[in-house]
Design a protein around this motif. Structure first.
Motif, PDB file in Angstrom:
ATOM      1  N   GLU A 232       4.432  13.982   1.605  1.00 15.02           N
ATOM      2  CA  GLU A 232       5.509  12.544   1.608  1.00 15.02           C
ATOM      3  C   GLU A 232       4.728  11.250   0.902  1.00 15.02           C
ATOM      4  O   GLU A 232       3.381  11.692   0.654  1.00 15.02           O
ATOM      5  N   VAL A 233       5.741   9.994   0.674  1.00 17.10           N
ATOM      6  CA  VAL A 233       4.906   8.830   0.082  1.00 17.10           C
ATOM      7  C   VAL A 233       5.423   8.048   1.389  1.00 17.10           C
ATOM      8  O   VAL A 233       6.635   7.636   1.664  1.00 17.10           O
ATOM      9  N   ALA A 234       4.544   7.139   2.095  1.00 13.79           N
ATOM     10  CA  ALA A 234       4.620   5.777   2.372  1.00 13.79           C
ATOM     11  C   ALA A 234       4.440   4.520   2.083  1.00 13.79           C
ATOM     12  O   ALA A 234       3.528   4.609   1.478  1.00 13.79           O
ATOM     13  N   LEU A 235       4.585   3.886   2.243  1.00 15.92           N
ATOM     14  CA  LEU A 235       4.778   2.760   1.436  1.00 15.92           C
ATOM     15  C   LEU A 235       5.232   1.489   2.235  1.00 15.92           C
ATOM     16  O   LEU A 235       6.505   1.463   2.796  1.00 15.92           O
ATOM     17  N   TRP A 236       4.132   0.803   2.725  1.00 14.93           N
ATOM     18  CA  TRP A 236       4.154  -0.196   3.762  1.00 14.93           C
ATOM     19  C   TRP A 236       4.257  -1.853   2.724  1.00 14.93           C
ATOM     20  O   TRP A 236       3.427  -2.249   1.334  1.00 14.93           O
ATOM     21  N   GLU A 237       5.182  -1.436   3.094  1.00 16.07           N
ATOM     22  CA  GLU A 237       5.732  -3.569   2.453  1.00 16.07           C
ATOM     23  C   GLU A 237       5.538  -4.710   2.893  1.00 16.07           C
ATOM     24  O   GLU A 237       5.046  -5.956   1.774  1.00 16.07           O
ATOM     25  N   THR A 238       4.723  -4.229   4.539  1.00 17.62           N
ATOM     26  CA  THR A 238       4.520  -6.118   5.092  1.00 17.62           C
ATOM     27  C   THR A 238       3.002  -5.043   5.942  1.00 17.62           C
ATOM     28  O   THR A 238       3.117  -3.324   6.192  1.00 17.62           O
ATOM     29  N   ASP A 239       1.778  -5.311   6.223  1.00 16.52           N
ATOM     30  CA  ASP A 239       1.574  -4.529   7.733  1.00 16.52           C
ATOM     31  C   ASP A 239       2.293  -3.875   8.556  1.00 16.52           C
ATOM     32  O   ASP A 239       1.737  -2.764   8.629  1.00 16.52           O
ATOM     33  N   ASP A 240       2.696  -4.054   8.554  1.00 19.60           N
ATOM     34  CA  ASP A 240       4.064  -3.560   9.843  1.00 19.60           C
ATOM     35  C   ASP A 240       4.955  -2.751   9.662  1.00 19.60           C
ATOM     36  O   ASP A 240       6.402  -2.260  10.648  1.00 19.60           O
ATOM     37  N   SER A 241       5.513  -2.744   8.655  1.00 17.37           N
ATOM     38  CA  SER A 241       6.479  -2.085   8.410  1.00 17.37           C
ATOM     39  C   SER A 241       6.163  -0.936   7.168  1.00 17.37           C
ATOM     40  O   SER A 241       5.778  -1.528   5.815  1.00 17.37           O
ATOM     41  N   TYR A 242       6.885   0.193   7.117  1.00 14.50           N
ATOM     42  CA  TYR A 242       6.695   0.928   5.815  1.00 14.50           C
ATOM     43  C   TYR A 242       8.015   1.819   6.119  1.00 14.50           C
ATOM     44  O   TYR A 242       8.668   1.885   6.918  1.00 14.50           O
ATOM     45  N   ALA A 243       8.299   2.094   4.926  1.00 11.48           N
ATOM     46  CA  ALA A 243       9.219   3.168   4.289  1.00 11.48           C
ATOM     47  C   ALA A 243       8.560   4.420   4.017  1.00 11.48           C
ATOM     48  O   ALA A 243       7.434   4.985   3.429  1.00 11.48           O
ATOM     49  N   CYS A 244       8.939   5.913   4.005  1.00 10.96           N
ATOM     50  CA  CYS A 244       8.678   7.400   4.346  1.00 10.96           C
ATOM     51  C   CYS A 244       9.532   8.009   3.375  1.00 10.96           C
ATOM     52  O   CYS A 244      10.754   8.000   3.314  1.00 10.96           O
ATOM     53  N   TYR A 245       9.260   9.094   1.605  1.00 15.04           N
ATOM     54  CA  TYR A 245       9.913   9.574   1.555  1.00 15.04           C
ATOM     55  C   TYR A 245       9.298  11.113   1.691  1.00 15.04           C
ATOM     56  O   TYR A 245       8.087  11.006   1.390  1.00 15.04           O
ATOM     57  N   ARG A 246      10.200  12.565   1.999  1.00 13.07           N
ATOM     58  CA  ARG A 246       8.961  13.528   2.069  1.00 13.07           C
ATOM     59  C   ARG A 246       9.891  14.930   1.472  1.00 13.07           C
ATOM     60  O   ARG A 246      12.332  14.010   1.912  1.00 13.07           O
ATOM     61  N   GLU A 247       9.317  15.431   1.401  1.00  8.28           N
ATOM     62  CA  GLU A 247      11.027  16.689   1.124  1.00  8.28           C
ATOM     63  C   GLU A 247       9.505  18.044   1.223  1.00  8.28           C
ATOM     64  O   GLU A 247       8.701  17.895   2.300  1.00  8.28           O
ATOM     65  N   PRO A 248      10.860  19.105   1.628  1.00 11.55           N
ATOM     66  CA  PRO A 248      10.264  20.209   2.476  1.00 11.55           C
ATOM     67  C   PRO A 248       9.068  20.703   1.796  1.00 11.55           C
ATOM     68  O   PRO A 248       8.234  20.331   0.506  1.00 11.55           O
ATOM     69  N   PHE A 249       7.299  21.259   1.957  1.00 13.54           N
ATOM     70  CA  PHE A 249       6.465  21.596   1.844  1.00 13.54           C
ATOM     71  C   PHE A 249       6.603  22.384   0.363  1.00 13.54           C
ATOM     72  O   PHE A 249       7.308  23.606   0.539  1.00 13.54           O
ATOM     73  N   LEU A 250       6.307  22.587  -0.771  1.00 14.50           N
ATOM     74  CA  LEU A 250       6.004  23.568  -1.499  1.00 14.50           C
ATOM     75  C   LEU A 250       4.845  25.088  -0.596  1.00 14.50           C
ATOM     76  O   LEU A 250       4.382  24.211  -0.556  1.00 14.50           O
ATOM     77  N   ARG A 251       4.683  25.566  -0.595  1.00 11.79           N
ATOM     78  CA  ARG A 251       4.425  26.880  -0.235  1.00 11.79           C
ATOM     79  C   ARG A 251       3.512  27.136  -0.434  1.00 11.79           C
ATOM     80  O   ARG A 251       2.590  27.495  -0.027  1.00 11.79           O
ATOM     81  N   HIS A 252       3.361  27.417  -1.916  1.00 15.95           N
ATOM     82  CA  HIS A 252       2.418  28.190  -2.991  1.00 15.95           C
ATOM     83  C   HIS A 252       2.032  27.291  -4.153  1.00 15.95           C
ATOM     84  O   HIS A 252       2.428  27.952  -5.046  1.00 15.95           O
TER      85      HIS A 252
ATOM     86  N   LYS B 281       0.796  -1.392  -0.265  1.00 16.88           N
ATOM     87  CA  LYS B 281       0.311  -0.101  -0.144  1.00 16.88           C
ATOM     88  C   LYS B 281       0.960   1.665  -0.052  1.00 16.88           C
ATOM     89  O   LYS B 281       1.672   1.766   1.056  1.00 16.88           O
ATOM     90  N   ALA B 282       0.334   2.123  -0.932  1.00 16.09           N
ATOM     91  CA  ALA B 282       1.430   3.594  -0.778  1.00 16.09           C
ATOM     92  C   ALA B 282      -0.034   4.696  -0.181  1.00 16.09           C
ATOM     93  O   ALA B 282      -0.046   4.233  -0.763  1.00 16.09           O
ATOM     94  N   ALA B 283       0.603   5.689   0.345  1.00 17.02           N
ATOM     95  CA  ALA B 283      -0.046   6.516   0.766  1.00 17.02           C
ATOM     96  C   ALA B 283       0.547   8.265   0.728  1.00 17.02           C
ATOM     97  O   ALA B 283       1.519   7.993   0.974  1.00 17.02           O
ATOM     98  N   VAL B 284       0.018   8.226  -0.657  1.00 14.79           N
ATOM     99  CA  VAL B 284       0.809   9.514  -0.877  1.00 14.79           C
ATOM    100  C   VAL B 284      -0.249  11.018  -0.231  1.00 14.79           C
ATOM    101  O   VAL B 284      -1.564  11.279  -0.547  1.00 14.79           O
TER     102      VAL B 284
END
Length: 147
Positions: A120-140, A34-37
């Protein structure tokens, strides 16, 4: 001042192996993930939204369907690459190891390139383990930039 956030989840399956992994992940195996965007803005568009959930899902799904879903993801140096190419199998050779962290970043970069204010994008590889990638907010982030 507050910020608004929306998150859309997308599910897909892929296979991979991690050549430099000392454990079982060095062998071919698969994941149903599951990927959460998450997109964010400090003001809403003319519809009263950060972005439309359906439009965000479409931006994520087009990349996932084209590149990741039911695909064997391998490092470009994997010795299976020439064999899979010769056999006409579906695979994607990456310049990096195909970890959950790398996949989260690839999805992030695609959605950002489509003009969505993804934070942010979080990717759940299993039900209890996920990795995230984030960058600073786009202001406008401009909703008009989305195509």
């Amino acid at each position: 001042m507050g910020r608004y956030f929306v998150t859309k989840e997308v599910r897909f399956c892929y296979g991979h192996r991690l050549l430099n992994h000392p454990g079982r992940c060095r062998h071919l195996h698969g994941h149903s993930v599951k990927a959460a965007v998450t997109a964010s803005a400090d003001r809403l568009d003319e519809r009263g939204m950060v972005c439309d959930f359906g439009e965000l899902k479409q931006a994520v799904a087009e990349f996932v369907k084209e590149k990741l879903d039911h695909t064997l993801l391998l490092h470009e140096a994997d010795p299976l690459v020439p064999l899979l190419r010769a056999a006409g199998e579906r695979f994607l050779a990456l310049p990096e190891h195909p970890t959950a962290e790398v996949l989260a970043r690839l999805i992030f970069e695609h959605v950002r390139a489509k003009g969505y204010p993804v934070v942010e994008v979080a990717l759940w590889e299993t039900d209890d383990s996920y990795a995230c990638y984030r960058e600073p907010f786009l202001r406008h982030a401009s909703p008009e930039a989305r195509q």
